[in-house]
Write a protein that holds these residues in place. Sequence first.
Motif, PDB file in Angstrom:
ATOM      1  N   LEU A   7       0.824  -1.222   0.000  1.00 38.36           N
ATOM      2  CA  LEU A   7       0.000   0.000   0.000  1.00 38.36           C
ATOM      3  C   LEU A   7       0.855   1.268   0.000  1.00 38.36           C
ATOM      4  O   LEU A   7       0.444   2.312   0.501  1.00 38.36           O
ATOM      5  N   ARG A   8       2.025   1.199  -0.570  1.00 40.08           N
ATOM      6  CA  ARG A   8       2.872   2.392  -0.718  1.00 40.08           C
ATOM      7  C   ARG A   8       2.351   3.225  -1.884  1.00 40.08           C
ATOM      8  O   ARG A   8       2.094   2.700  -2.961  1.00 40.08           O
ATOM      9  N   GLY A   9       2.173   4.518  -1.663  1.00 43.59           N
ATOM     10  CA  GLY A   9       1.685   5.385  -2.737  1.00 43.59           C
ATOM     11  C   GLY A   9       0.291   5.907  -2.450  1.00 43.59           C
ATOM     12  O   GLY A   9      -0.047   6.216  -1.304  1.00 43.59           O
ATOM     13  N   THR A  10      -0.532   5.982  -3.484  1.00 43.09           N
ATOM     14  CA  THR A  10      -1.853   6.611  -3.376  1.00 43.09           C
ATOM     15  C   THR A  10      -2.978   5.586  -3.381  1.00 43.09           C
ATOM     16  O   THR A  10      -3.142   4.829  -4.346  1.00 43.09           O
ATOM     17  N   GLY A  11      -3.755   5.572  -2.300  1.00 42.87           N
ATOM     18  CA  GLY A  11      -5.023   4.868  -2.278  1.00 42.87           C
ATOM     19  C   GLY A  11      -6.137   5.882  -2.489  1.00 42.87           C
ATOM     20  O   GLY A  11      -6.017   7.035  -2.070  1.00 42.87           O
ATOM     21  N   VAL A  12      -7.199   5.476  -3.126  1.00 42.56           N
ATOM     22  CA  VAL A  12      -8.320   6.390  -3.408  1.00 42.56           C
ATOM     23  C   VAL A  12      -9.514   6.020  -2.535  1.00 42.56           C
ATOM     24  O   VAL A  12     -10.016   4.898  -2.601  1.00 42.56           O
ATOM     25  N   ALA A  13      -9.956   6.978  -1.718  1.00 40.44           N
ATOM     26  CA  ALA A  13     -11.174   6.817  -0.923  1.00 40.44           C
ATOM     27  C   ALA A  13     -12.357   7.066  -1.851  1.00 40.44           C
ATOM     28  O   ALA A  13     -12.797   8.198  -2.038  1.00 40.44           O
ATOM     29  N   LEU A  14     -12.851   5.998  -2.459  1.00 38.26           N
ATOM     30  CA  LEU A  14     -13.839   6.118  -3.534  1.00 38.26           C
ATOM     31  C   LEU A  14     -15.157   6.728  -3.053  1.00 38.26           C
ATOM     32  O   LEU A  14     -15.682   6.356  -2.001  1.00 38.26           O
ATOM     33  N   VAL A  15     -15.697   7.648  -3.846  1.00 37.57           N
ATOM     34  CA  VAL A  15     -17.049   8.153  -3.585  1.00 37.57           C
ATOM     35  C   VAL A  15     -18.051   7.086  -4.019  1.00 37.57           C
ATOM     36  O   VAL A  15     -17.720   6.168  -4.772  1.00 37.57           O
ATOM     37  N   THR A  16     -19.279   7.214  -3.548  1.00 37.03           N
ATOM     38  CA  THR A  16     -20.387   6.370  -4.024  1.00 37.03           C
ATOM     39  C   THR A  16     -21.247   7.195  -4.967  1.00 37.03           C
ATOM     40  O   THR A  16     -21.930   8.125  -4.523  1.00 37.03           O
ATOM     41  N   PRO A  17     -21.224   6.905  -6.255  1.00 32.74           N
ATOM     42  CA  PRO A  17     -22.070   7.665  -7.182  1.00 32.74           C
ATOM     43  C   PRO A  17     -23.547   7.300  -7.000  1.00 32.74           C
ATOM     44  O   PRO A  17     -23.881   6.139  -6.772  1.00 32.74           O
ATOM     45  N   PHE A  18     -24.395   8.316  -7.096  1.00 31.43           N
ATOM     46  CA  PHE A  18     -25.844   8.099  -7.031  1.00 31.43           C
ATOM     47  C   PHE A  18     -26.500   8.600  -8.308  1.00 31.43           C
ATOM     48  O   PHE A  18     -26.022   9.545  -8.948  1.00 31.43           O
ATOM     49  N   LYS A  19     -27.638   7.973  -8.642  1.00 32.46           N
ATOM     50  CA  LYS A  19     -28.472   8.460  -9.737  1.00 32.46           C
ATOM     51  C   LYS A  19     -29.365   9.592  -9.227  1.00 32.46           C
ATOM     52  O   LYS A  19     -29.372   9.891  -8.036  1.00 32.46           O
ATOM     53  N   LYS A  20     -30.145  10.183 -10.128  1.00 33.13           N
ATOM     54  CA  LYS A  20     -31.024  11.288  -9.737  1.00 33.13           C
ATOM     55  C   LYS A  20     -32.072  10.860  -8.711  1.00 33.13           C
ATOM     56  O   LYS A  20     -32.544  11.675  -7.917  1.00 33.13           O
TER      57      LYS A  20
END
Length: 295
Positions: A7-20
Amino acid sequence: MSLKALLRGTGVALVTPFKKDHSVDYDALDKLINFVINGGAQYMVSLGTTGETPVLSKEEKLEIFNRTCDAVAGRVPVVIGIGGNNTQEVIKEIESFPLEKAVAILSASPYYNKPSQEGIYQHYKALAAAAPKPVILYNVPGRTGSNISAQTTLRLAKEVENIAGIKEASGNMIQCMHILKDKPKDFLVTSGDDHTTLPLIACGIDGVISVAANCFPKDFCAMVLEALNGNFEKAQSLHFSLLEGFDLLFAENNPAGVKAFLYELGVIDNQLRLPLVPLSEGIHVQVKKFLASLQ
Protein backbone atom coordinates in the motif's frame (compact mmCIF):
# COMPACT_ATOMS: atom_id res chain seq x y z
CA MET A 1 4.92 -8.68 0.40
CA SER A 2 4.21 -6.66 3.56
CA LEU A 3 1.12 -4.46 3.74
CA LYS A 4 3.45 -1.46 4.04
CA ALA A 5 5.03 -2.33 0.69
CA LEU A 6 1.71 -3.28 -0.93
CA LEU A 7 0.00 0.00 0.00
CA ARG A 8 2.87 2.39 -0.72
CA GLY A 9 1.69 5.38 -2.74
CA THR A 10 -1.85 6.61 -3.38
CA GLY A 11 -5.02 4.87 -2.28
CA VAL A 12 -8.32 6.39 -3.41
CA ALA A 13 -11.17 6.82 -0.92
CA LEU A 14 -13.84 6.12 -3.53
CA VAL A 15 -17.05 8.15 -3.58
CA THR A 16 -20.39 6.37 -4.02
CA PRO A 17 -22.07 7.67 -7.18
CA PHE A 18 -25.84 8.10 -7.03
CA LYS A 19 -28.47 8.46 -9.74
CA LYS A 20 -31.02 11.29 -9.74
CA ASP A 21 -33.39 9.08 -7.69
CA HIS A 22 -30.52 8.62 -5.18
CA SER A 23 -30.12 4.91 -5.87
CA VAL A 24 -26.51 3.71 -6.22
CA ASP A 25 -25.15 4.18 -9.75
CA TYR A 26 -23.06 1.03 -10.21
CA ASP A 27 -22.17 1.82 -13.83
CA ALA A 28 -20.75 5.17 -12.73
CA LEU A 29 -18.82 3.37 -9.96
CA ASP A 30 -17.21 1.14 -12.62
CA LYS A 31 -16.37 4.25 -14.65
CA LEU A 32 -14.82 5.99 -11.63
CA ILE A 33 -12.68 2.96 -10.74
CA ASN A 34 -11.30 2.75 -14.28
CA PHE A 35 -10.68 6.53 -14.27
CA VAL A 36 -8.58 6.44 -11.09
CA ILE A 37 -6.70 3.22 -11.91
CA ASN A 38 -5.83 4.58 -15.36
CA GLY A 39 -4.71 7.76 -13.57
CA GLY A 40 -2.10 5.80 -11.63
CA ALA A 41 -3.66 4.98 -8.25
CA GLN A 42 -1.94 2.18 -6.34
CA TYR A 43 -5.03 0.84 -4.52
CA MET A 44 -8.74 1.40 -3.88
CA VAL A 45 -10.51 2.04 -0.58
CA SER A 46 -14.13 0.89 -0.72
CA LEU A 47 -16.72 2.06 1.84
CA GLY A 48 -14.66 4.81 3.46
CA THR A 49 -16.50 7.81 4.87
CA THR A 50 -15.95 9.63 1.54
CA GLY A 51 -18.29 6.95 0.15
CA GLU A 52 -21.13 8.32 2.36
CA THR A 53 -21.26 5.08 4.33
CA PRO A 54 -23.45 6.53 7.11
CA VAL A 55 -26.35 6.72 4.61
CA LEU A 56 -25.85 3.33 2.94
CA SER A 57 -27.82 0.22 3.90
CA LYS A 58 -25.99 -3.00 4.81
CA GLU A 59 -27.19 -4.51 1.54
CA GLU A 60 -25.87 -1.56 -0.46
CA LYS A 61 -22.50 -1.74 1.30
CA LEU A 62 -22.11 -5.40 0.42
CA GLU A 63 -23.11 -4.80 -3.21
CA ILE A 64 -20.78 -1.77 -3.52
CA PHE A 65 -17.85 -3.75 -2.13
CA ASN A 66 -18.49 -6.73 -4.42
CA ARG A 67 -18.97 -4.48 -7.45
CA THR A 68 -15.77 -2.59 -6.61
CA CYS A 69 -13.77 -5.82 -6.43
CA ASP A 70 -15.29 -6.98 -9.72
CA ALA A 71 -14.45 -3.67 -11.44
CA VAL A 72 -10.91 -3.63 -10.05
CA ALA A 73 -10.49 -7.21 -11.33
CA GLY A 74 -7.22 -7.76 -9.48
CA ARG A 75 -5.43 -4.79 -11.09
CA VAL A 76 -4.73 -3.16 -7.71
CA PRO A 77 -5.35 -4.10 -4.06
CA VAL A 78 -8.67 -3.23 -2.37
CA VAL A 79 -9.01 -2.04 1.24
CA ILE A 80 -12.46 -2.10 2.85
CA GLY A 81 -13.74 0.47 5.35
CA ILE A 82 -15.55 -1.06 8.33
CA GLY A 83 -15.90 1.10 11.43
CA GLY A 84 -18.34 2.45 13.96
CA ASN A 85 -18.92 3.38 17.58
CA ASN A 86 -20.47 0.07 18.69
CA THR A 87 -17.57 -2.36 18.99
CA GLN A 88 -19.67 -5.55 18.93
CA GLU A 89 -21.64 -4.37 15.90
CA VAL A 90 -18.40 -3.57 14.04
CA ILE A 91 -17.19 -7.10 14.80
CA LYS A 92 -20.46 -8.52 13.42
CA GLU A 93 -20.03 -6.40 10.28
CA ILE A 94 -16.46 -7.64 9.84
CA GLU A 95 -17.77 -11.20 10.02
CA SER A 96 -20.46 -10.50 7.39
CA PHE A 97 -18.22 -9.32 4.51
CA PRO A 98 -16.37 -11.52 1.97
CA LEU A 99 -13.01 -10.28 3.23
CA GLU A 100 -10.99 -12.71 1.11
CA LYS A 101 -11.36 -10.01 -1.58
CA ALA A 102 -9.65 -7.32 0.56
CA VAL A 103 -6.03 -6.91 1.67
CA ALA A 104 -6.91 -4.95 4.83
CA ILE A 105 -9.69 -3.33 6.89
CA LEU A 106 -9.62 0.44 7.42
CA SER A 107 -11.52 1.23 10.63
CA ALA A 108 -12.33 4.75 11.80
CA SER A 109 -11.99 5.47 15.50
CA PRO A 110 -15.34 5.44 17.34
CA TYR A 111 -17.24 8.69 16.81
CA TYR A 112 -19.54 10.61 19.19
CA ASN A 113 -18.93 8.33 22.22
CA LYS A 114 -15.56 10.09 22.78
CA PRO A 115 -13.85 7.11 24.45
CA SER A 116 -10.70 7.52 26.56
CA GLN A 117 -7.35 6.41 25.10
CA GLU A 118 -7.77 3.10 26.96
CA GLY A 119 -11.23 2.70 25.42
CA ILE A 120 -9.81 3.34 21.93
CA TYR A 121 -7.04 0.80 22.61
CA GLN A 122 -9.48 -1.88 23.78
CA HIS A 123 -11.86 -1.19 20.85
CA TYR A 124 -9.13 -1.77 18.28
CA LYS A 125 -7.71 -4.74 20.19
CA ALA A 126 -11.14 -6.41 20.01
CA LEU A 127 -11.51 -5.66 16.28
CA ALA A 128 -8.03 -6.98 15.54
CA ALA A 129 -8.77 -10.23 17.38
CA ALA A 130 -11.91 -10.78 15.29
CA ALA A 131 -10.56 -9.66 11.92
CA PRO A 132 -9.23 -12.17 9.38
CA LYS A 133 -7.27 -9.38 7.64
CA PRO A 134 -4.87 -6.71 8.95
CA VAL A 135 -6.53 -3.68 10.53
CA ILE A 136 -5.52 -0.11 9.66
CA LEU A 137 -6.40 2.49 12.30
CA TYR A 138 -8.09 5.65 11.04
CA ASN A 139 -7.60 8.79 13.11
CA VAL A 140 -9.84 11.66 11.99
CA PRO A 141 -10.62 13.83 15.04
CA GLY A 142 -12.48 16.42 12.97
CA ARG A 143 -15.17 13.82 12.30
CA THR A 144 -15.03 11.57 15.36
CA GLY A 145 -14.66 14.15 18.13
CA SER A 146 -11.67 12.34 19.66
CA ASN A 147 -8.00 11.90 18.79
CA ILE A 148 -5.95 8.69 18.78
CA SER A 149 -2.80 9.92 20.49
CA ALA A 150 0.63 9.01 19.18
CA GLN A 151 1.15 6.97 22.36
CA THR A 152 -2.02 4.92 21.75
CA THR A 153 -1.13 4.36 18.08
CA LEU A 154 2.35 3.15 19.04
CA ARG A 155 0.97 0.93 21.81
CA LEU A 156 -1.44 -0.73 19.35
CA ALA A 157 1.31 -1.05 16.73
CA LYS A 158 3.68 -2.76 19.16
CA GLU A 159 1.28 -4.82 21.30
CA VAL A 160 -1.50 -5.98 18.93
CA GLU A 161 -0.26 -8.29 16.20
CA ASN A 162 -3.05 -7.66 13.66
CA ILE A 163 -2.83 -3.84 13.77
CA ALA A 164 -0.81 -3.11 10.63
CA GLY A 165 -0.98 0.64 10.06
CA ILE A 166 -2.71 3.98 10.48
CA LYS A 167 -4.41 6.51 8.24
CA GLU A 168 -3.50 9.74 10.04
CA ALA A 169 -5.90 12.61 9.32
CA SER A 170 -5.44 14.65 12.48
CA GLY A 171 -3.56 17.38 10.60
CA ASN A 172 -1.16 17.39 13.56
CA MET A 173 2.30 17.20 12.01
CA ILE A 174 4.04 16.84 15.37
CA GLN A 175 1.84 13.89 16.35
CA CYS A 176 2.60 12.23 12.99
CA MET A 177 6.33 12.74 13.52
CA HIS A 178 6.20 11.04 16.93
CA ILE A 179 4.49 8.03 15.33
CA LEU A 180 7.06 7.90 12.53
CA LYS A 181 9.97 8.22 14.96
CA ASP A 182 9.00 5.25 17.16
CA LYS A 183 6.82 2.93 15.04
CA PRO A 184 7.75 -0.69 14.22
CA LYS A 185 9.62 -1.05 10.92
CA ASP A 186 6.75 -2.63 8.94
CA PHE A 187 3.95 -0.45 10.38
CA LEU A 188 2.18 1.42 7.56
CA VAL A 189 1.70 5.17 8.09
CA THR A 190 -0.41 6.88 5.46
CA SER A 191 -1.84 10.39 5.32
CA GLY A 192 -5.59 10.97 5.44
CA ASP A 193 -5.22 14.62 4.49
CA ASP A 194 -4.48 15.70 0.90
CA HIS A 195 -3.14 19.11 1.93
CA THR A 196 -0.35 17.75 4.14
CA THR A 197 0.63 14.64 2.18
CA LEU A 198 3.73 16.19 0.60
CA PRO A 199 5.35 17.47 3.82
CA LEU A 200 4.45 14.21 5.62
CA ILE A 201 6.21 12.18 2.92
CA ALA A 202 9.31 14.26 3.67
CA CYS A 203 8.95 13.07 7.28
CA GLY A 204 8.70 9.43 6.21
CA ILE A 205 5.07 8.40 5.65
CA ASP A 206 4.28 5.76 3.03
CA GLY A 207 1.66 7.63 1.01
CA VAL A 208 -1.95 8.72 1.31
CA ILE A 209 -5.56 7.57 1.23
CA SER A 210 -6.86 10.44 -0.83
CA VAL A 211 -10.07 12.25 -1.67
CA ALA A 212 -8.36 14.39 -4.35
CA ALA A 213 -7.20 11.32 -6.28
CA ASN A 214 -10.83 10.66 -7.23
CA CYS A 215 -10.83 13.74 -9.46
CA PHE A 216 -7.13 14.59 -10.05
CA PRO A 217 -5.71 11.06 -10.25
CA LYS A 218 -2.93 11.61 -12.77
CA ASP A 219 -1.37 14.72 -11.23
CA PHE A 220 -1.99 13.72 -7.62
CA CYS A 221 -0.62 10.18 -7.96
CA ALA A 222 2.40 11.55 -9.84
CA MET A 223 3.00 14.06 -7.03
CA VAL A 224 2.99 11.31 -4.41
CA LEU A 225 5.34 9.04 -6.37
CA GLU A 226 7.76 11.88 -7.16
CA ALA A 227 7.89 12.75 -3.44
CA LEU A 228 8.33 9.10 -2.38
CA ASN A 229 11.21 8.85 -4.85
CA GLY A 230 12.84 11.99 -3.41
CA ASN A 231 12.09 14.25 -6.38
CA PHE A 232 10.71 17.06 -4.21
CA GLU A 233 11.10 19.88 -6.73
CA LYS A 234 8.81 18.10 -9.20
CA ALA A 235 6.47 17.02 -6.38
CA GLN A 236 6.23 20.61 -5.10
CA SER A 237 5.29 21.88 -8.55
CA LEU A 238 2.45 19.35 -8.83
CA HIS A 239 1.35 19.97 -5.22
CA PHE A 240 1.08 23.74 -5.69
CA SER A 241 -0.76 23.32 -9.01
CA LEU A 242 -3.45 21.37 -7.12
CA LEU A 243 -3.53 23.39 -3.90
CA GLU A 244 -6.55 25.53 -4.80
CA GLY A 245 -8.33 22.34 -5.83
CA PHE A 246 -7.69 20.83 -2.38
CA ASP A 247 -9.22 23.95 -0.81
CA LEU A 248 -12.33 23.63 -2.98
CA LEU A 249 -12.73 19.92 -2.21
CA PHE A 250 -13.25 20.70 1.48
CA ALA A 251 -14.80 24.19 1.24
CA GLU A 252 -18.23 22.98 2.42
CA ASN A 253 -18.25 19.25 3.06
CA ASN A 254 -16.77 16.01 1.82
CA PRO A 255 -17.75 14.48 -0.60
CA ALA A 256 -19.80 17.38 -2.03
CA GLY A 257 -16.61 18.99 -3.32
CA VAL A 258 -15.18 15.93 -5.02
CA LYS A 259 -18.57 15.00 -6.47
CA ALA A 260 -18.81 18.48 -8.05
CA PHE A 261 -15.40 17.98 -9.68
CA LEU A 262 -16.30 14.48 -10.90
CA TYR A 263 -19.59 15.78 -12.31
CA GLU A 264 -17.75 18.48 -14.28
CA LEU A 265 -15.35 15.81 -15.55
CA GLY A 266 -18.29 13.72 -16.79
CA VAL A 267 -17.58 10.76 -14.51
CA ILE A 268 -20.63 10.77 -12.18
CA ASP A 269 -23.87 12.67 -11.48
CA ASN A 270 -23.74 15.44 -8.88
CA GLN A 271 -25.99 13.67 -6.37
CA LEU A 272 -25.63 13.19 -2.60
CA ARG A 273 -27.94 11.69 0.01
CA LEU A 274 -29.32 13.81 2.82
CA PRO A 275 -28.17 15.23 5.15
CA LEU A 276 -25.46 16.12 2.62
CA VAL A 277 -26.32 18.35 -0.33
CA PRO A 278 -24.37 19.46 -3.43
CA LEU A 279 -21.99 22.41 -3.29
CA SER A 280 -23.51 25.88 -3.23
CA GLU A 281 -23.60 27.62 -6.60
CA GLY A 282 -20.79 30.05 -5.82
CA ILE A 283 -18.32 27.33 -4.86
CA HIS A 284 -19.38 25.20 -7.83
CA VAL A 285 -18.52 28.10 -10.16
CA GLN A 286 -15.03 28.16 -8.58
CA VAL A 287 -14.74 24.41 -9.22
CA LYS A 288 -15.42 24.97 -12.92
CA LYS A 289 -12.92 27.82 -13.09
CA PHE A 290 -10.21 25.79 -11.37
CA LEU A 291 -10.76 22.82 -13.70
CA ALA A 292 -10.52 25.13 -16.73
CA SER A 293 -7.22 26.53 -15.43
CA LEU A 294 -5.88 23.03 -14.73
CA GLN A 295 -6.72 21.77 -18.20
